[in-house]
Design a protein around this motif. Structure first.
Motif, PDB file in Angstrom:
ATOM      1  N   LYS A   7       1.188  -1.082  -0.155  1.00  0.00           N
ATOM      2  CA  LYS A   7       0.546   0.006  -0.091  1.00  0.00           C
ATOM      3  C   LYS A   7       0.960   1.326   0.124  1.00  0.00           C
ATOM      4  N   THR A 173       4.484   4.438   3.462  1.00  0.00           N
ATOM      5  CA  THR A 173       4.519   5.781   4.540  1.00  0.00           C
ATOM      6  C   THR A 173       5.923   6.712   3.964  1.00  0.00           C
ATOM      7  N   ASP A 174       5.505   7.573   4.653  1.00  0.00           N
ATOM      8  CA  ASP A 174       6.207   8.934   4.770  1.00  0.00           C
ATOM      9  C   ASP A 174       7.092   8.675   6.368  1.00  0.00           C
ATOM     10  N   TYR A 179       6.548   4.626  15.151  1.00  0.00           N
ATOM     11  CA  TYR A 179       7.155   5.495  16.451  1.00  0.00           C
ATOM     12  C   TYR A 179       6.350   4.893  17.713  1.00  0.00           C
ATOM     13  N   ASP A 182       4.226   9.880  18.280  1.00  0.00           N
ATOM     14  CA  ASP A 182       4.554  10.842  16.664  1.00  0.00           C
ATOM     15  C   ASP A 182       6.024  11.633  16.415  1.00  0.00           C
ATOM     16  N   ARG A 184       6.786  13.588  14.581  1.00  0.00           N
ATOM     17  CA  ARG A 184       6.704  14.908  14.219  1.00  0.00           C
ATOM     18  C   ARG A 184       6.587  15.705  15.390  1.00  0.00           C
TER      19      ARG A 184
HETATM   20  P1  ADP Z   1       0.142   7.979   4.742  1.00  0.00           P
HETATM   21  O1  ADP Z   1      -0.523   9.059   3.819  1.00  0.00           O
HETATM   22  O2  ADP Z   1       0.960   7.407   3.550  1.00  0.00           O
HETATM   23  O3  ADP Z   1      -1.075   7.238   5.137  1.00  0.00           O
HETATM   24  P2  ADP Z   1       0.083   9.179   7.175  1.00  0.00           P
HETATM   25  O4  ADP Z   1       0.163  10.694   7.131  1.00  0.00           O
HETATM   26  O5  ADP Z   1      -1.343   8.103   6.868  1.00  0.00           O
HETATM   27  O6  ADP Z   1       0.181   8.819   5.602  1.00  0.00           O
HETATM   28  O7  ADP Z   1       0.490   8.071   8.477  1.00  0.00           O
HETATM   29  C1  ADP Z   1       1.862   8.681   8.943  1.00  0.00           C
HETATM   30  C2  ADP Z   1       2.230   9.340   9.400  1.00  0.00           C
HETATM   31  O8  ADP Z   1       1.777   9.440  10.593  1.00  0.00           O
HETATM   32  C3  ADP Z   1       3.500  10.313   9.920  1.00  0.00           C
HETATM   33  O9  ADP Z   1       4.494  11.347   9.083  1.00  0.00           O
HETATM   34  C4  ADP Z   1       3.507  10.482  11.419  1.00  0.00           C
HETATM   35  O10 ADP Z   1       3.482  12.027  11.005  1.00  0.00           O
HETATM   36  C5  ADP Z   1       2.253  10.261  11.814  1.00  0.00           C
HETATM   37  N1  ADP Z   1       1.695   9.189  13.143  1.00  0.00           N
HETATM   38  C6  ADP Z   1       1.991   9.948  14.482  1.00  0.00           C
HETATM   39  N2  ADP Z   1       1.506   8.871  15.031  1.00  0.00           N
HETATM   40  C7  ADP Z   1       3.047   8.174  14.452  1.00  0.00           C
HETATM   41  C8  ADP Z   1       3.390   7.392  15.039  1.00  0.00           C
HETATM   42  N3  ADP Z   1       3.299   6.880  16.400  1.00  0.00           N
HETATM   43  N4  ADP Z   1       5.018   6.606  14.429  1.00  0.00           N
HETATM   44  C9  ADP Z   1       5.151   7.286  12.840  1.00  0.00           C
HETATM   45  N5  ADP Z   1       4.392   7.913  12.446  1.00  0.00           N
HETATM   46  C10 ADP Z   1       2.968   8.797  13.468  1.00  0.00           C
END
Ligand code: ADP
Ligand code: ASP
Ligand code: MG
Length: 592
Positions: A7, A173-174, A179, A182, A184
């Motif tokens: 995905k 994903t990005d 983690y 988050d 960020r």
């Molecule tokens: P996609 O468009 O690939 O579905 P999302 O934006 O939905 O990506 O999900 C990725 C984002 O989720 C990351 O950039 C990060 O900021 C956020 N995020 C929130 N909590 C977590 C976490 N525990 N681990 C990793 N990423 C997280």
């Protein structure tokens, strides 16, 4: 032949370069000998842009037309992805949700998957093609296009992996994995090698936006190994599977839901049915409640507090106004400037002390706790929004989540998770729809007593102080609920083993004097009923059904707490068996 589902989220297909890079990953997997199904999201922020556009035309667009519009984002991506694969010299075929046969119910904008046909996908795979499926969409019985809710492409991907018995569902994903929070928001956050379905489920609904929570319900139900990894590198990421990273670890992650609103009904007559009246009116407006805390109050009056997403507040308040009148509550208040911060970990079910540590860390930062709700593997607190990120960071460092726990096997990706076991296969065979609610157990614990402190001053450090004092007596507290209005007073209820009641009351009495609040009240024998399963919160009607059932047999609820996996209620000790029988009957159709 083995099947892999890959995905790619919005940022991973945001432009032509990225689409080509994703296509190369799929082609490589195919060359390694797998059949490959890709699930793609709308490019970049396309879904947001479409929502914006709709709102410029209509302030409350018809939901059916919204789904018609939003599904176009993914349709663009699948076509471009098929072209990208073709340009790399491989065969590909793109499908919309309808073309695959992803059948859903008709709840536009948050439809649930009922079934997925596999023949068309299998035929294309057997012809050597890479199958590219549009994420986030399906079709209902009347051939209307539906969407699964924001972030729903994860759910499409895991669902396809489930029906195709794929070896793994890779979520590109990005970020390069899941983690501890988050990254960020907390730069110290650490990527985990592995996380259990239950922990990920709680974290996702506690705000970890990296995975759509319903995708994890699928993964757990159908035992699909999910590998979250970066689109922009080949490094292994995080495996979401049945086993946790470090079984003894009390906390594995923290998360934040920034935009919440709290509503409290005050002076609710403490009788069966009061909670149901509130919940059913809120549910009738299609609003999902998040934290729910009911507290026994003084003089036969209770307080019911709950949170909703801030956007749902106007609809919620209309429901609450009606309910207040219907049940003769004294009134209600609300606060739309709050956030929910949670800690999650399988280990806290067996290790005491997590709540005290969390409250102490917040106290040291002078962060006031507005509401508390604890469940087996999660503790959530509500705080003012302007201190929420600070609270998240505080918790992250209090539990030293930046440090890798000792007992982790270094290489966990590739440690194959077992496939569908007999039990799961049984459950699945009995389900009408793939996303149906499953109740796994309704347990009764008759060993506890309840203690309640009313009129506790609402200031930073109070919860820490109370629970440290209780713990100092060697008492292990099980369930904690705190609710608070804005009048500067909180109600704090907790349960302890019956054998520790006298000692707990002694401490609580001392605390009451010191804090200048009323003498503690207690119930020497309570019954705690825990209804656990999959889909407990994403199926918004579960709490309502539970309360209706207890009200119907005349049982009053003293305390409530909710989580993804469990809804727990505390009732009078003499009513435990009756409550359990009634609940077992009520949920017989969905019990495994
Ligand atoms: P996609 O468009 O690939 O579905 P999302 O934006 O939905 O990506 O999900 C990725 C984002 O989720 C990351 O950039 C990060 O900021 C956020 N995020 C929130 N909590 C977590 C976490 N525990 N681990 C990793 N990423 C997280
Ligand atoms: N495109 C949809 C969204 O932005 C679905 C997804 O990306 O998962 O919510
Ligand atoms: Mg996403």
């Amino acid at each position: 032949m083995s099947i892999i589902v890959q995905k790619f989220g919005g940022t991973s297909v945001a432009d032509s370069e990225k689409i080509l890079a994703a296509a190369r990953k799929a082609v490589r997997a195919q060359k390694e000998g797998h059949q490959v199904v890709m699930v793609v999201s709308a490019m970049g922020k396309n879904t947001d842009l479409l929502i914006d556009l709709a709102r410029q035309i209509h302030k409350d667009p018809p939901a059916r037309e919204m789904d018609m519009l939003l599904s176009t984002g993914e349709q663009v991506s699948v076509a471009l992805m098929a072209m990208a694969i073709d340009s790399l010299g491989q065969q590909a075929i793109s499908f919309t949700g309808a073309q695959i046969g992803i059948k859903t119910d008709s709840t536009y904008t948050k439809a649930r998957i009922r079934s997925i046909a596999t023949d068309r996908m299998r035929q294309s795979l057997d012809e050597g093609k890479i199958v590219i499926a549009a994420g986030f969409q399906g079709i209902d019985e009347g051939f209307n296009i539906t969407t699964l809710g924001r972030g729903g492409s994860d759910t499409t991907a895991v669902a396809l992996a489930a029906v195709l018995h794929a070896d793994v569902c890779e979520i590109f994903t990005d970020v390069d994995g899941v983690y501890t929070t988050d990254p960020r928001l907390v730069p110290d956050a650490r990527r985990v090698n592995r996380i259990s379905y239950d922990e990920m489920l709680e974290l996702a609904s506690a705000g970890a936006g990296v995975m759509h929570n319903r995708s994890i319900e699928f993964a757990k139900k159908f035992n699909v190994p999910v590998h979250v990894r970066s689109s922009f590198s080949d490094n292994p990421g995080t495996l979401i599977c049945a086993e946790p990273e470090a079984p003894g670890q009390p906390v594995c992650g923290t998360a934040l839901v920034r935009n919440e609103a709290r509503v409290t009904l005050l002076g609710v007559p403490d009788r069966p049915g009061a909670a149901t009246a509130v919940f059913s009116r809120v549910a009738a407006r299609n609003v999902a409640m998040d934290m729910i805390v009911q507290n026994v109050g003084a003089n036969g009056l209770a307080e019911i507090s709950f949170t909703v997403f801030r956007d749902d507040l106007p609809a919620t308040l209309k429901a609450v106004e009606e309910a207040t009148r219907e049940i003769g509550a004294a009134g209600y208040n609300y606060d739309d400037n709050v956030s929910k911060v949670s800690v999650v970990g399988l280990g806290m079910a067996t290790q005491p002390g997590v709540a005290e540590k969390m409250f102490r860390a917040l106290a040291e930062k002078e962060i006031n706790i507005l509401m508390i709700s604890t469940s087996e593997i999660k503790i959530s607190v509500l705080v003012d929004r302007d201190v929420a990120v600070d609270a998240l960071r505080t918790m992250h460092s209090a539990f030293q989540l930046d440090v890798q726990p000792d007992c982790v096997p270094k290489e966990v990706i590739g440690a194959a998770a077992s496939r569908l076991n007999n039990n799961t296969a049984d459950v699945v065979a009995r389900m009408q729809g793939m996303e149906d609610l499953i109740i796994e157990g309704i347990t009764l614990d008759e060993s506890q007593a309840r203690v309640t402190l009313v009129g506790v001053p609402d200031r930073p450090g109070l919860a820490a102080h109370v629970f440290e004092q209780i713990a100092a007596g060697g008492i292990v507290v099980d369930m904690i609920v705190q609710s608070v209005g804005r009048e500067g007073q909180a109600t704090l209820s907790f349960t302890v083993p019956q054998t520790d009641l006298a000692k707990s009351l002694e401490t609580a009495g001392r605390l009451a004097k010191e804090l200048n609040c009323g003498a503690p009240t207690s119930c020497p024998r309570v019954a705690k009923l825990a209804v656990s399963g999959t889909g407990m919160r994403s199926h918004t009607g579960v709490a309502r059904r539970l309360f209706q059932c207890l009200a119907d047999v005349g049982i009053n609820v003293d305390m409530i707490s909710t989580s993804e996996m469990q809804i727990s209620v505390v009732v009078d000790g003499s009513q435990g068996q009756k409550a359990q029988d009634a609940l077992r009957k009520k949920f017989a159709d969905v019990m495994v």
